[in-house]
Design an enzyme around this catalytic site. Structure first.
Site, PDB file in Angstrom:
ATOM      1  CG  HIS A   1      18.638 -58.558 -64.961  1.00  0.00           C
ATOM      2  ND1 HIS A   1      17.570 -59.061 -64.746  1.00  0.00           N
ATOM      3  CD2 HIS A   1      18.216 -58.203 -64.540  1.00  0.00           C
ATOM      4  CE1 HIS A   1      16.643 -59.203 -64.901  1.00  0.00           C
ATOM      5  NE2 HIS A   1      17.225 -57.663 -64.133  1.00  0.00           N
TER       6      HIS A   1
ATOM      7  CG  HIS B   1      14.432 -54.241 -64.308  1.00  0.00           C
ATOM      8  ND1 HIS B   1      15.814 -55.179 -63.497  1.00  0.00           N
ATOM      9  CD2 HIS B   1      14.107 -53.537 -62.926  1.00  0.00           C
ATOM     10  CE1 HIS B   1      15.535 -55.030 -62.609  1.00  0.00           C
ATOM     11  NE2 HIS B   1      14.543 -54.525 -61.979  1.00  0.00           N
TER      12      HIS B   1
ATOM     13  CB  CYS C   1      15.601 -60.184 -67.844  1.00  0.00           C
ATOM     14  SG  CYS C   1      16.820 -60.951 -67.726  1.00  0.00           S
TER      15      CYS C   1
END
Length: 362
Positions: free
Chosen positions: A324, A336, A276
């Site tokens: 994240h 993402h 990510c």
């Protein structure tokens, strides 16, 4: 870093409109308590007999395992970034040590030459030279040169001591950096084991399921993401968000868009795969603006922005532990890299628990 063709902002908006409420493969849901042993698909004898509530418990456990793997991935990436900086520092110190040693050798050579010159003159005191000389003016001239020589020797010895001190300090610094590098390598290895353990456990849970149960599991994931996104949109937040991307933000979004469909690989920074924060950091690097490597450092170091003020290119940080990150692209959507087994995708910006928003080029 290879250049790839990018889609237009209109195309992005179209993709967002289609997928924002039903984006496949979005990342971790908020961490949930670890289910009891009864949630093991095989604990009841057969995965075929799993009830919906049991499968939901399996989904929550898998989500938590992948969430924990994301935290460990950040630890691994942070250790790797720190190791790179320490290695650079050691290289710089090595260059200083080499230059310092060369300077020390030159000073020692000069000191040796001065000592040999003194030996040739016999080291006769000035008073004796005066008595032996029949020319007072010559004595005064010689005395002046001797004084200058003494000062030069004193300065030379001082420089010699300084050079030796510098070398000792550089050596101590290098030793400390090597020690830190070794400790960092241990931290990195521990984080790597933690990531692999969490991912293996999550994949083992999925592997125990029959094909139809895995399909049901995927639908449950999508439903959880859709509900979170719907709740977020129902707050009316999109009515307040109308920011336009900066020139660098547009470039970052274009880069991220060009990576759609590439696999998630923990610790990866492209160009074939990403995790990510690897995706977001490389997207902004491609725009000419370097940012921290991990989602946690992105949250700590970049400027915080109110959700209502965010614009395409801004980064949305998720979960209380900032484990994240996704890039906002407009229309309530992000791009993402979700988790292992998924690819870089478009998802609803509110499909996970938002911690906050940061702006790289604030």
């Amino acid at each position: 870093m290879s250049k790839r063709s990018t889609t237009t902002m209109a195309a992005i908006a179209l993709v967002c409109a289609v997928t924002v409420l039903a984006a496949p493969g979005a990342a971790y849901a908020a961490p949930a308590p670890t289910p009891s042993p009864s949630t093991d698909p095989k604990s009841s004898g057969s995965s075929k007999s799993l009830k919906s509530k049991d499968l939901e418990a399996v989904r929550e456990k898998i989500d938590k395992l992948y969430h924990d793997a994301a935290v460990a991935t950040d630890e691994y990436n942070a250790a790797e970034e720190k190791a790179e900086k320490q290695s650079d520092a050691i290289v710089k110190l090595a260059r200083k040590i080499a230059a310092g040693q060369a300077r020390l050798d030159r000073l020692k050579s000069s000191a040796g030459a001065a000592a040999r010159e003194q030996y040739r003159t016999g080291g006769i005191p000035r008073e004796t030279q005066f008595l032996l000389s029949g020319n007072p003016q010559q004595f005064l001239d010689n005395a002046g040169r001797m004084y200058q020589g003494q000062q030069a020797t004193k300065n030379l010895l001082s420089q010699l001591a300084d050079a030796q001190d510098d070398l000792a300090r550089y050596a101590d610094d290098a030793s400390a950096k090597w020690k830190e590098l070794d400790e960092g390598a241990k931290d990195k290895a521990a984080a790597k084991k933690k990531v692999e353990r969490q991912i293996e456990e999550a994949q083992a849970l999925e592997d125990k399921l029959e094909k139809k149960e895995r399909e049901r599991l995927r639908k449950l994931e999508e439903q959880a993401e859709q509900k979170a996104q719907t709740d977020w949109l129902s707050s009316g937040v999109l009515k307040e968000i109308d920011g336009k991307a900066s020139p660098m933000g547009k470039k970052a979004v274009q880069y991220a868009t060009a990576q759609l469909g590439k696999p998630y690989v923990w610790g990866a920074e492209g160009p074939k795969s990403y995790d990510c924060s690897g995706l977001t950091s490389q997207a902004w690097a491609s725009a000419g603006h370097g940012i921290p490597r991990t989602s946690q450092e992105q949250w700590k170091q970049l400027k915080h922005i109110d959700v209502k003020d965010m614009r395409p290119g801004d980064l949305i940080i998720y979960h209380d532990d900032a484990s994240h990150v996704g890039m906002y692209i407009g229309d309530g959507a992000i791009i993402h890299a979700p988790r292992p087994g998924r690819t870089v995708t478009v998802a609803g910006a509110g499909s996970m628990a938002i911690l906050g928003v940061v702006r790289p080029d604030a």
